[in-house]
Design a protein around this motif. Structure first.
Motif, short mmCIF file in Angstrom:
data_model
loop_
_atom_site.label_atom_id
_atom_site.label_comp_id
_atom_site.label_asym_id
_atom_site.label_seq_id
_atom_site.Cartn_x
_atom_site.Cartn_y
_atom_site.Cartn_z
N GLU A 286 27.51 -9.04 -1.48
CA GLU A 286 28.96 -9.16 -1.30
C GLU A 286 29.41 -10.43 -2.02
O GLU A 286 28.95 -11.53 -1.69
CB GLU A 286 29.32 -9.26 0.19
CG GLU A 286 29.10 -7.99 0.97
CD GLU A 286 30.14 -6.92 0.69
OE1 GLU A 286 31.19 -7.23 0.08
OE2 GLU A 286 29.89 -5.77 1.07
N LEU A 287 30.28 -10.31 -2.99
CA LEU A 287 30.72 -11.47 -3.77
C LEU A 287 31.43 -12.49 -2.88
O LEU A 287 31.35 -13.70 -3.13
CB LEU A 287 31.62 -11.04 -4.92
CG LEU A 287 30.90 -10.22 -6.00
CD1 LEU A 287 31.87 -9.83 -7.11
CD2 LEU A 287 29.72 -10.96 -6.58
N GLY A 288 32.10 -12.04 -1.84
CA GLY A 288 32.76 -12.95 -0.89
C GLY A 288 31.76 -13.86 -0.20
O GLY A 288 32.04 -15.04 0.06
N GLU A 289 30.56 -13.34 0.11
CA GLU A 289 29.53 -14.16 0.74
C GLU A 289 29.01 -15.22 -0.22
O GLU A 289 28.78 -16.37 0.17
CB GLU A 289 28.37 -13.27 1.21
CG GLU A 289 28.73 -12.38 2.38
CD GLU A 289 27.61 -11.44 2.78
OE1 GLU A 289 26.44 -11.70 2.41
OE2 GLU A 289 27.91 -10.46 3.47
N LEU B 158 29.12 -20.98 -2.02
CA LEU B 158 29.44 -21.95 -3.08
C LEU B 158 30.47 -22.97 -2.61
O LEU B 158 30.37 -24.15 -2.92
CB LEU B 158 29.94 -21.21 -4.33
CG LEU B 158 28.89 -20.43 -5.11
CD1 LEU B 158 29.57 -19.60 -6.22
CD2 LEU B 158 27.84 -21.36 -5.71
N LEU B 159 31.44 -22.51 -1.85
CA LEU B 159 32.46 -23.42 -1.33
C LEU B 159 31.85 -24.41 -0.34
O LEU B 159 32.25 -25.59 -0.30
CB LEU B 159 33.61 -22.63 -0.69
CG LEU B 159 34.50 -21.89 -1.67
CD1 LEU B 159 35.46 -20.98 -0.94
CD2 LEU B 159 35.24 -22.84 -2.59
N LYS B 160 30.88 -23.99 0.46
CA LYS B 160 30.19 -24.88 1.40
C LYS B 160 29.43 -25.95 0.62
O LYS B 160 29.42 -27.13 0.99
CB LYS B 160 29.21 -24.10 2.27
CG LYS B 160 29.82 -23.38 3.41
CD LYS B 160 28.70 -22.71 4.22
CE LYS B 160 29.22 -21.75 5.23
NZ LYS B 160 28.13 -21.04 5.92
N ALA B 161 28.75 -25.54 -0.44
CA ALA B 161 27.92 -26.46 -1.22
C ALA B 161 28.77 -27.47 -1.99
O ALA B 161 28.33 -28.58 -2.25
CB ALA B 161 27.03 -25.67 -2.19
#
Length: 159
Positions: A146-149, A154-157
């Motif tokens: 799932e690209l959303g996952e 990536l946003l967390k990192a």
């Protein structure tokens, strides 16, 4: 003298994008694990812009539906849905996902139908053409992603 037998190659798991005539017979198969892997099959004999995934195999029913669960006519894209003997019971310990994807068949209420999330359309010759996904899921080396996952990680990192 040894008898030569015809060689058959069955492929599936990803969209077939190229074909070159070989010494073997090639079948392009489509089917999610939720329906015992092979759901449709197509004997490939020439290169086409979008190589079809074929016709349903025995004991399998295919429906191509719009967002209101109405059958799509030939040539019109909709979600590919599967019913028949090979359908799984659902997802192990995933009741919510099972209820979402394995639904009552609107055309045969005593049966269940699996909503694949794949977009397809019927061709005039009765074959099916795979178009893509209704969501943002992709397959990488056979794994559904799932690209959303990926985006969420990536946003967390980034922070």
């Amino acid at each position: 003298m040894r008898e030569s037998k015809p060689t058959i190659l069955l492929i599936g798991g990803d969209k077939l994008k190229q074909f070159r005539k070989q010494s073997y017979t090639l079948y392009n198969n489509y089917g999610p694990t939720e329906n015992t892997v092979v759901t449709t099959s197509f004997k490939v004999e020439q290169m086409e812009d979008n190589i079809p995934i074929g016709k349903p195999i025995s004991n399998t029913k295919i429906y191509i539906l719009n967002a209101s669960d109405q059958l799509q006519p030939v040539g019109v894209v909709g979600e590919l849905c599967i019913a028949g003997e090979g359908l799984a019971r659902g997802y192990w310990n995933r009741e919510e996902l099972t209820a979402e994807k394995f639904v009552q068949n609107p055309f045969e209420p005593s049966e269940r139908m699996y909503r694949t999330g794949d977009l397809a359309r019927w061709l005039p010759n009765g074959n099916i053409e795979y178009i893509g996904r209704v969501d943002h899921q992709v397959k990488i080396r056979g794994f559904r992603i799932e690209l959303g996952e990926v985006e969420a990680q990536l946003l967390k990192a980034k922070g």
